[in-house]
Design an enzyme around this catalytic site. Structure first.
Site, mmCIF file in Angstrom:
data_model
loop_
_atom_site.group_PDB
_atom_site.id
_atom_site.type_symbol
_atom_site.label_atom_id
_atom_site.label_comp_id
_atom_site.label_asym_id
_atom_site.label_seq_id
_atom_site.Cartn_x
_atom_site.Cartn_y
_atom_site.Cartn_z
ATOM 1 N N GLU A 116 10.524 -12.892 15.243
ATOM 2 C CA GLU A 116 10.303 -13.473 16.564
ATOM 3 C C GLU A 116 11.629 -13.802 17.242
ATOM 4 O O GLU A 116 12.515 -14.396 16.617
ATOM 5 C CB GLU A 116 9.482 -14.764 16.453
ATOM 6 C CG GLU A 116 8.095 -14.553 15.888
ATOM 7 C CD GLU A 116 7.368 -15.850 15.591
ATOM 8 O OE1 GLU A 116 6.146 -15.789 15.360
ATOM 9 O OE2 GLU A 116 8.008 -16.924 15.581
ATOM 10 N N CYS A 117 11.750 -13.410 18.486
ATOM 11 C CA CYS A 117 12.864 -13.795 19.354
ATOM 12 C C CYS A 117 14.204 -13.501 18.669
ATOM 13 O O CYS A 117 14.568 -12.349 18.505
ATOM 14 C CB CYS A 117 12.725 -15.262 19.752
ATOM 15 S SG CYS A 117 13.619 -15.695 21.266
ATOM 16 N N GLY A 118 14.956 -14.509 18.257
ATOM 17 C CA GLY A 118 16.239 -14.269 17.615
ATOM 18 C C GLY A 118 16.118 -13.416 16.368
ATOM 19 O O GLY A 118 17.010 -12.619 16.057
ATOM 20 N N GLY A 125 8.816 -9.255 18.269
ATOM 21 C CA GLY A 125 8.787 -9.468 19.710
ATOM 22 C C GLY A 125 9.432 -10.785 20.071
ATOM 23 O O GLY A 125 9.861 -11.549 19.194
#
Length: 433
Positions: free
Chosen positions: A324-326, A417
Site C-alpha cells: 500500500e502507498c509507500g 495500490g
C-alpha cells in the site's frame, strides 16, 4: 456494572488544538497511573501513532466509512473493557463528515453515546463564544456536549469572559490553554512529523504538565463517567489458518491500522521485518508492505539489494503480498525524489514513482474488485510517472460514488495500490483468488 470515563475531544474546526490536548491528556492520565485507551475518529494512521507514544498503548481507529456501526461498537467495547478512561480524538470539526455528518465525530459520539468535550480556538474572541457554544450544543440533540476547553487564551481576564459565555449556554468550562509555542507539534508535508529528532517523550510530558496546570482533569473525568460498554458478540468469526504473516515495520514503513494486524493474528503468526535493515524476507505465507515515509530513506532502501532479490523471488514463486502507498512505491522500478534524483527499487512493478511536482491526493476510496466492495483511504503526495501504461484490476470510487483515477495493480499474487485498505471486516485471502 462498573463505570468508566469516556470522552470525545472534538473541535469547531481543524487547527483548534484537539491533537495537542489529546496527547497531553493521554500522557497526564498515564502519569496518574490510570489505564487509558486512545481512539481516533476517522482513517488517520499518523495521529494514532502519536496516541501510542503518549499512552504507551495502541490507539484504535473508529471509522464509519471503512467499517460498519456494529464493528465500531465491538471495537470500542473490546478495547475499553479493562481501562479506566477512554479518550477519543475527533476529526476536523465536530459535524464534518465525508457527506454532511456521515463519518463525522458527531456520528461516532451518537453511535457510542460518548460525551463530547469541545476545544475552541478563542484567539480574538470573548463573549461571542456563547453563540458558537450554543450552536454546537443545540444543533444536533442526539449528542451531549458536556464541556469545553479554550485554546490560545490571552489572559485570566480573557478566560473570565469565556466562562461567562459558558454559564449562559449551559456548558461547563474545564479550563484553558494559553498560547505557548513549545507545545505546538512540528509538521511535515505528510501529516504530523515522526522525526527522530523530535523528542516525543519530553514533548508529551511538557504538554501533560501544561494541561495539569490549566485544565481541571478531575472534573473532566467526573462529568464523562458512564456505565462501561458491554462487549457484544464478534461481528466476524475468523478461522485460524496457522498462516505465517510478515509485516514490514521500520522507519520507512509504519502506517497501518492496528485492527488489521489483529486480524492477521487471528489467521496465524505475525512477524515483523525491515526492508531497510534486514537482508531477506522471513518465511511467510503472506507479506504486508504498508505505507510510510520511504521518500526519507531512499538511499538505504535502494542499496539493500539482497532484500530486493528476496522480495522478487517471493513474488515470482507465487507468494501473496499486499503493498500500500509507500509499500507500492518501493516495489516499483525506481523512486525519484523531489530534486530529480532517481533511486532504483525492487523492480517488480514496471513503473516509476516520483516525488516531483507533488500534489496531495486525499480521500476515502471504495474498490470494486473480485466481487467485493473494499473500503480504504488514500493520502499521498507522490505519483506514478507512467501510470498510463499500467492497467487497474479494480474500479475505484470516492466517498460520493464518483470514479477516480486511482489504480489497483496486480502481478501474480502481488496486489498493490495507493489505497490503505481496512481489511478487519474482509475475507483478506479472497483478494488473491
Amino acid at each position: 456494572m462498573s463505570k468508566i470515563s469516556n470522552l470525545l475531544i472534538a473541535a469547531t474546526s481543524s487547527g483548534s488544538g484537539k491533537t495537542t490536548l489529546t496527547l497531553g491528556l493521554l500522557r497526564a492520565l498515564k502519569n496518574r497511573q490510570l489505564e487509558v485507551q486512545p481512539f481516533k475518529c476517522g482513517p488517520d494512521y499518523i495521529d494514532t501513532k502519536y496516541h501510542d507514544l503518549a499512552s504507551h498503548g495502541h490507539s484504535i481507529n473508529l471509522d464509519l466509512f471503512l467499517s460498519s456501526p456494529d464493528h465500531v461498537k465491538q471495537l470500542y467495547a473490546k478495547h475499553s473493557a479493562s481501562k479506566d478512561v477512554c479518550v477519543t480524538e475527533g476529526v476536523m470539526g465536530l459535524f464534518d463528515g465525508y457527506d454532511r455528518m456521515q463519518g463525522s465525530s458527531a456520528q461516532i459520539a451518537e453511535l457510542l453515546d460518548i460525551p463530547v468535550v469541545l476545544v475552541i480556538n478563542a484567539k480574538s474572541m470573548a463573549y461571542s463564544a456563547a453563540a458558537m457554544l450554543y450552536g454546537f450544543k443545540n444543533f444536533y440533540k442526539n449528542i451531549d456536549v458536556v464541556g469545553v476547553v479554550f485554546n490560545f487564551v490571552g489572559s485570566e481576564s480573557h478566560y473570565h469572559f469565556l466562562k461567562e459565555a459558558c454559564k449562559d449556554v449551559g456548558i461547563e468550562p474545564l479550563g484553558y490553554l494559553p498560547k505557548q509555542a513549545d507545545i505546538e507539534i512540528p509538521s511535515r508535508h505528510l501529516g504530523l512529523s515522526l522525526d527522530k529528532e523530535f523528542c516525543f517523550d519530553h514533548f508529551a510530558d511538557k504538554v501533560a504538565s501544561f494541561i495539569e496546570k490549566h485544565i481541571d482533569i478531575n472534573r473532566l473525568l467526573e462529568i464523562t463517567k458512564q456505565e462501561r460498554p458491554v462487549v457484544s458478540l464478534a461481528d466476524k468469526k475468523i478461522t485460524n489458518k496457522n498462516l505465517k504473516n510478515a509485516v514490514a515495520y521500520d522507519e520507512a514503513f509504519n502506517f497501518f491500522y492496528y485492527e488489521n494486524i489483529e486480524y492477521l493474528k487471528e489467521l496465524g503468526d505475525v512477524t515483523f521485518f525491515s526492508p531497510l535493515w534486514d537482508k531477506e524476507l522471513p518465511k511467510a505465507d503472506f507479506i504486508y508492505l504498508p505505507g510510510g515515509y520511504p521518500e526519507l530513506h531512499l538511499s538505504a532502501l535502494s542499496e539493500n539489494k539482497s532484500m530486493h532479490e528476496s522480495i522478487r523471488n517471493y513474488i515470482e514463486n507465487g507468494g501473496k503480498l499486499l503493498a500500500e502507498c509507500g509499500g507500492m512505491m518501493y516495489l516499483c522500478s525506481s523512486i525519484t525524489d523531489k530534486d530529480g534524483n532517481v533511486y532504483p527499487m525492487v523492480d517488480v512493478l514496471k513503473q516509476n514513482a516520483t516525488m516531483q511536482q507533488m500534489r496531495l491526493k486525499l480521500g476515502y476510496r471504495s474498490l470494486s474488485y473480485n466481487g467485493q466492495n473494499i473500503k480504504g483511504h488514500e493520502f499521498h503526495y507522490s505519483k506514478i510517472a507512467n501510470a498510463e501504461n499500467s492497467i487497474s484490476i479494480a474500479k475505484i470510487y470516492n466517498a460520493k460514488g464518483i470514479e477516480v483515477d486511482a489504480k489497483l495493480f496486480r502481478y501474480k499474487n502481488l496486489i498493490a495500490g495507493y489505497t490503505h485498505i481496512y481489511w478487519a471486516q474482509l475475507d483478506l485471502l479472497s483478494l488473491f483468488e
